[in-house]
Design a protein around this motif. Structure first.
Motif, PDB file in Angstrom:
ATOM      1  N   ILE A   1       0.846  -1.189   0.000  1.00  0.00           N
ATOM      2  CA  ILE A   1       0.000   0.000   0.000  1.00  0.00           C
ATOM      3  C   ILE A   1       0.885   1.243   0.000  1.00  0.00           C
ATOM      4  N   VAL A   2       0.588   2.161  -0.906  1.00  0.00           N
ATOM      5  CA  VAL A   2       1.182   3.500  -0.910  1.00  0.00           C
ATOM      6  C   VAL A   2       0.083   4.483  -0.522  1.00  0.00           C
ATOM      7  N   ALA A   3       0.402   5.457   0.308  1.00  0.00           N
ATOM      8  CA  ALA A   3      -0.595   6.447   0.730  1.00  0.00           C
ATOM      9  C   ALA A   3      -0.076   7.846   0.453  1.00  0.00           C
ATOM     10  N   THR A   4      -0.944   8.698  -0.088  1.00  0.00           N
ATOM     11  CA  THR A   4      -0.613  10.108  -0.266  1.00  0.00           C
ATOM     12  C   THR A   4      -1.454  10.944   0.685  1.00  0.00           C
ATOM     13  N   PHE A   5      -0.779  11.835   1.411  1.00  0.00           N
ATOM     14  CA  PHE A   5      -1.426  12.727   2.370  1.00  0.00           C
ATOM     15  C   PHE A   5      -1.457  14.131   1.780  1.00  0.00           C
ATOM     16  N   HIS A   6      -2.665  14.653   1.608  1.00  0.00           N
ATOM     17  CA  HIS A   6      -2.851  15.986   1.029  1.00  0.00           C
ATOM     18  C   HIS A   6      -3.132  17.045   2.094  1.00  0.00           C
ATOM     19  N   THR A   7      -3.659  16.631   3.229  1.00  0.00           N
ATOM     20  CA  THR A   7      -4.159  17.584   4.216  1.00  0.00           C
ATOM     21  C   THR A   7      -3.038  18.313   4.924  1.00  0.00           C
ATOM     22  N   SER A   8      -3.232  19.618   5.116  1.00  0.00           N
ATOM     23  CA  SER A   8      -2.342  20.404   5.974  1.00  0.00           C
ATOM     24  C   SER A   8      -3.211  21.116   6.995  1.00  0.00           C
ATOM     25  N   ASN A   9      -3.192  20.625   8.207  1.00  0.00           N
ATOM     26  CA  ASN A   9      -4.000  21.217   9.279  1.00  0.00           C
ATOM     27  C   ASN A   9      -3.251  21.020  10.586  1.00  0.00           C
ATOM     28  N   PRO A  10      -2.499  22.028  11.030  1.00  0.00           N
ATOM     29  CA  PRO A  10      -1.659  21.843  12.217  1.00  0.00           C
ATOM     30  C   PRO A  10      -2.428  21.710  13.529  1.00  0.00           C
ATOM     31  N   ARG A  11      -3.732  21.934  13.494  1.00  0.00           N
ATOM     32  CA  ARG A  11      -4.514  21.860  14.741  1.00  0.00           C
ATOM     33  C   ARG A  11      -5.743  20.973  14.552  1.00  0.00           C
ATOM     34  N   SER A  12      -5.564  19.838  13.922  1.00  0.00           N
ATOM     35  CA  SER A  12      -6.695  18.957  13.631  1.00  0.00           C
ATOM     36  C   SER A  12      -7.069  18.135  14.864  1.00  0.00           C
ATOM     37  N   ARG A  13      -8.088  18.559  15.555  1.00  0.00           N
ATOM     38  CA  ARG A  13      -8.566  17.796  16.725  1.00  0.00           C
ATOM     39  C   ARG A  13      -9.111  16.441  16.298  1.00  0.00           C
TER      40      ARG A  13
ATOM     41  N   ILE B   1       0.578   0.535   5.808  1.00  0.00           N
ATOM     42  CA  ILE B   1       1.063   1.297   4.657  1.00  0.00           C
ATOM     43  C   ILE B   1       2.554   1.046   4.457  1.00  0.00           C
ATOM     44  N   SER B   2       2.926   0.726   3.231  1.00  0.00           N
ATOM     45  CA  SER B   2       4.326   0.424   2.915  1.00  0.00           C
ATOM     46  C   SER B   2       5.150   1.671   2.663  1.00  0.00           C
ATOM     47  N   ALA B   3       4.544   2.700   2.060  1.00  0.00           N
ATOM     48  CA  ALA B   3       5.261   3.941   1.754  1.00  0.00           C
ATOM     49  C   ALA B   3       4.289   5.105   1.820  1.00  0.00           C
ATOM     50  N   ARG B   4       4.775   6.234   2.322  1.00  0.00           N
ATOM     51  CA  ARG B   4       3.935   7.426   2.480  1.00  0.00           C
ATOM     52  C   ARG B   4       4.481   8.567   1.629  1.00  0.00           C
ATOM     53  N   ILE B   5       3.555   9.265   0.977  1.00  0.00           N
ATOM     54  CA  ILE B   5       3.879  10.442   0.176  1.00  0.00           C
ATOM     55  C   ILE B   5       3.114  11.627   0.758  1.00  0.00           C
ATOM     56  N   ALA B   6       3.747  12.767   0.855  1.00  0.00           N
ATOM     57  CA  ALA B   6       3.075  14.015   1.202  1.00  0.00           C
ATOM     58  C   ALA B   6       3.225  14.970   0.022  1.00  0.00           C
ATOM     59  N   VAL B   7       2.170  15.741  -0.274  1.00  0.00           N
ATOM     60  CA  VAL B   7       2.221  16.596  -1.459  1.00  0.00           C
ATOM     61  C   VAL B   7       3.026  17.869  -1.223  1.00  0.00           C
ATOM     62  N   SER B   8       3.370  18.156   0.025  1.00  0.00           N
ATOM     63  CA  SER B   8       4.183  19.329   0.333  1.00  0.00           C
ATOM     64  C   SER B   8       4.851  19.110   1.676  1.00  0.00           C
ATOM     65  N   GLU B   9       5.814  19.945   1.982  1.00  0.00           N
ATOM     66  CA  GLU B   9       6.457  19.883   3.288  1.00  0.00           C
ATOM     67  C   GLU B   9       5.452  20.172   4.391  1.00  0.00           C
ATOM     68  N   TYR B  10       4.491  21.056   4.120  1.00  0.00           N
ATOM     69  CA  TYR B  10       3.458  21.400   5.093  1.00  0.00           C
ATOM     70  C   TYR B  10       2.579  20.186   5.380  1.00  0.00           C
ATOM     71  N   ALA B  11       2.193  19.446   4.341  1.00  0.00           N
ATOM     72  CA  ALA B  11       1.394  18.237   4.530  1.00  0.00           C
ATOM     73  C   ALA B  11       2.203  17.172   5.262  1.00  0.00           C
ATOM     74  N   ARG B  12       3.496  17.072   4.950  1.00  0.00           N
ATOM     75  CA  ARG B  12       4.353  16.105   5.649  1.00  0.00           C
ATOM     76  C   ARG B  12       4.415  16.422   7.140  1.00  0.00           C
ATOM     77  N   ARG B  13       4.522  17.699   7.483  1.00  0.00           N
ATOM     78  CA  ARG B  13       4.594  18.093   8.888  1.00  0.00           C
ATOM     79  C   ARG B  13       3.294  17.740   9.625  1.00  0.00           C
ATOM     80  N   THR B  14       2.149  17.944   8.956  1.00  0.00           N
ATOM     81  CA  THR B  14       0.871  17.579   9.565  1.00  0.00           C
ATOM     82  C   THR B  14       0.827  16.084   9.860  1.00  0.00           C
TER      83      THR B  14
END
Length: 388
Positions: A113-125, A141-154
């Motif tokens: 499984i590969v997963a892409t994370f699009h969300t950037s929300n530093p305060r997601s309750r 998940i075998s590998a994770r992709i983030a669409v930006s550094e901001y999404a990766r940080r989230t």
């Protein structure tokens, strides 16, 4: 390679994630891969041949917007059937932490499984509260992709683990080669400004642009604002003086071809988004088309615009700053030309020829890893008993 891609949001209400999945799928198919996309969709929605409907979605408030998601026992059964029929070498899930098909697929899938994370929300309750539920699924998940550094940080802050950053892709030449529309082009004294986005979604920032427009029109009364997107047109201009409302032209929903033509035609593209953006695909499309870009200084936008080198930035939600920056660009043709030149070189890193190759490399890595793990038991010599 047989590739299954999971779209969490309804195919019939297009947005950035859906467009990314569509373009990625068509890029992979053009390269000779077999691709199947599982997505929520209403029964009467026309679907491309590579999209399989998982049934109707329901609107749910999510990440400052309203997402149309699909979840439940019937959806889970459709996910299992799709996985069984597909026999995929790799499954690529988008937004696996959203309460939709991605999470159901994480639970049901057995292969890589590969997963892409699009969300950037530093305060997601919601993500914090759901951590215990999500963790067991995300561990598959075998590998994770983030669409930006901001999404990766989230992702790191809320769910742990890490991801490789691969941006959203764009067919740069499609926008670069579009024919301008003379009706949308400006003149030296009557410039055109473009905005594309959902009119009735506050975080897209059209109200900020409307607050800036009177000052822009006071100094350049011939300016026109061209607005493309769905929403209530009368409500959008309600804050403007009645004499200025004729300077705003609503185009409604536009096709991909007309979007490219609009971006090729305007003197300035403005992205006044106020938050909730993890990337900014419209900025890449505008740069590809040669439109000088003015954007709010969201962190994701700042990264896409190369820290302001490929487009001008202004203080988020500050209508006066937006107006001042827009006037500075509209009255300075050489500066707009320099932005176009810088952007045309910068934007190539977002072309599908680069982005698609990076994603395929991730697919091949996890597929090869799974194949090696499967082969290990057969490759090991049988154990001998002591004394034998």
């Amino acid at each position: 390679m047989r590739i299954g891609i999971v779209c969490p949001y309804s195919w019939d209400v297009p947005g950035g994630v859906q467009f990314h999945i569509r373009d990625l799928s068509e890029h992979l198919i053009a390269l000779g891969h077999e691709v199947s996309v599982l997505a929520p969709a209403d029964d009467d929605t026309p679907l491309p041949p590579y999209v399989v409907s998982a049934g109707r979605a329901v609107p749910v408030p999510y990440n400052g917007s309203v997402a149309r998601l699909n979840f439940g026992f019937i959806s889970a059964a459709r996910v299992r059937r799709w996985l069984h029929d597909g026999g995929f070498d790799v499954v690529h899930i988008h937004e696996p932490s959203s309460p939709s098909l991605g999470l159901l697929t994480c639970w049901a899938a057995q292969g890589p499984i590969v997963a892409t994370f699009h969300t950037s929300n530093p305060r997601s309750r919601a993500m914090i509260a759901a951590y215990a539920i999500l963790q067991a699924a995300l561990e598959k998940i075998s590998a994770r992709i983030a669409v930006s550094e901001y999404a990766r940080r989230t992702l790191v802050e809320h769910l742990g683990g890490d991801a490789v950053v691969i941006p959203n892709g764009v067919d740069v030449d499609f926008f670069a080669k579009a024919e301008p529309n003379p009706d949308w082009q400006g003149t030296d004294d009557a410039s055109t400004i473009g905005f594309i986005g959902r009119i009735d979604e506050p975080r897209k920032g059209l109200p900020v642009l409307m607050r800036a427009l009177p000052r822009i029109l006071a100094e350049r009364p011939g300016t026109r604002l061209l607005v493309a997107g769905r929403g209530d047109e009368k409500e959008a201009v309600a804050s403007l003086p009645s004499a200025m409302r004729s300077r705003v032209e609503f185009l409604g929903m536009v096709s991909d071809e007309d979007k490219a033509r609009l971006l090729r035609s305007v003197d300035l593209y403005v992205a006044p988004n106020t938050g909730g953006e993890s990337f900014g695909i419209i900025l890449v499309e505008a740069m590809s088309a040669g439109a000088p870009v003015l954007a709010s200084d969201l962190e994701a936008f700042t990264q896409v615009l190369d820290q302001g080198e490929a487009g001008m930035l202004y203080a988020n939600e500050d209508a006066d700053a937006l107006a001042a920056a827009a006037l500075a660009l509209l009255t300075d043709a050489p500066r707009r030309a320099r932005l176009r030149e810088r952007a045309s070189a910068h934007v190539r890193r977002f072309d599908w020829s680069t982005v698609g190759a990076d994603i395929l490399a991730v697919y091949e890595t996890v597929a090869d890893g799974a194949a090696q793990v499967a082969a290990e038991p057969a490759a090991r010599p049988p154990r001998t008993r002591r004394g034998a």
